[in-house]
Design an enzyme around this catalytic site. Structure first.
Site, mmCIF file in Angstrom:
data_model
loop_
_atom_site.group_PDB
_atom_site.id
_atom_site.type_symbol
_atom_site.label_atom_id
_atom_site.label_comp_id
_atom_site.label_asym_id
_atom_site.label_seq_id
_atom_site.Cartn_x
_atom_site.Cartn_y
_atom_site.Cartn_z
ATOM 1 N N GLU A 143 0.722 -1.263 -0.006
ATOM 2 C CA GLU A 143 0.008 -0.100 -0.044
ATOM 3 C C GLU A 143 0.915 1.347 -0.006
ATOM 4 O OE1 GLU A 143 -3.493 2.440 2.361
ATOM 5 O OE2 GLU A 143 -2.216 0.641 3.667
ATOM 6 N N GLU A 202 -11.529 2.421 5.014
ATOM 7 C CA GLU A 202 -10.546 3.114 6.123
ATOM 8 C C GLU A 202 -10.674 4.505 6.249
ATOM 9 O OE1 GLU A 202 -6.072 1.755 6.779
ATOM 10 O OE2 GLU A 202 -6.124 2.905 5.005
#
Length: 179
Positions: free
Chosen positions: A47, A146
């Site tokens: 990520e 998120e």
């Protein structure tokens, strides 16, 4: 699937001065990790996290950088975890980035920019468009939320119920006609 962290540029160190050494170490570590994960039939996810707001020292901060590293590592069980929040902050051009990096994507995460709240909160991103783009590309994986909800969890997921209703779907994303 498991998120494989890239690490941070050491305090007091110039990013450009250590970039080559950090990349070499990261690639070596990723090959080792990919081999371990393959024994368990697992996917490792890289990520990119923006270094403008979230973490100025995080090493991996753009999908371009992640794609180049994934290519150098050359392991099929390593994929890109594309967080649209970080991608938008670092590069914008979100539609093109989703299309370009789609073959590498193993997971998507969402949050509105700039506040990092629910997708229907005020901000830069048009999530109904993004979700339709992901569908048109054939994305069938999970979308991770998120973000920092403005209220409790149930309230923070209210946007999803509204999104399903606008699309003629019931709770869980199933077609009303299928019932």
């Amino acid at each position: 699937r498991i998120h494989v962290m890239a690490g941070r540029v050491p305090l007091g160190t110039d990013r450009a001065a250590v970039a080559g050494e950090m990349e070499s170490t990261f690639i070596e570590n990723l090959r080792y990790t990919a081999d371990l994960l393959s024994q368990e039939d697992m996917i490792g996810l890289l990520e990119p996290i923006n270094n403008r707001i979230t973490d100025p020292r995080y090493y991996l901060n753009t999908p371009h950088q992640a794609a180049a590293i994934l290519e150098k590592v050359g392991r099929p069980n390593l994929k890109l975890q594309l967080d649209v929040f970080h991608c938008q902050i670092m590069d914008g051009n979100l539609s093109r980035n989703l299309e370009t990096y789609f073959p590498l994507i193993g997971h998507i995460q969402i949050a509105q920019v700039p506040g990092r709240h629910e997708p229907d909160s005020p901000g830069e991103l048009n999530f109904p468009y993004i979700f339709e783009l992901l569908e048109s590309l054939g994305y069938s994986g999970y979308v991770g939320c998120e973000y920092a909800p403005k209220g409790d969890t149930l309230e923070g997921l209210g946007w999803l119920r509204s999104y399903w209703e606008r699309r003629g779907l019931q709770h869980g994303g199933t077609s009303k006609a299928a019932k």
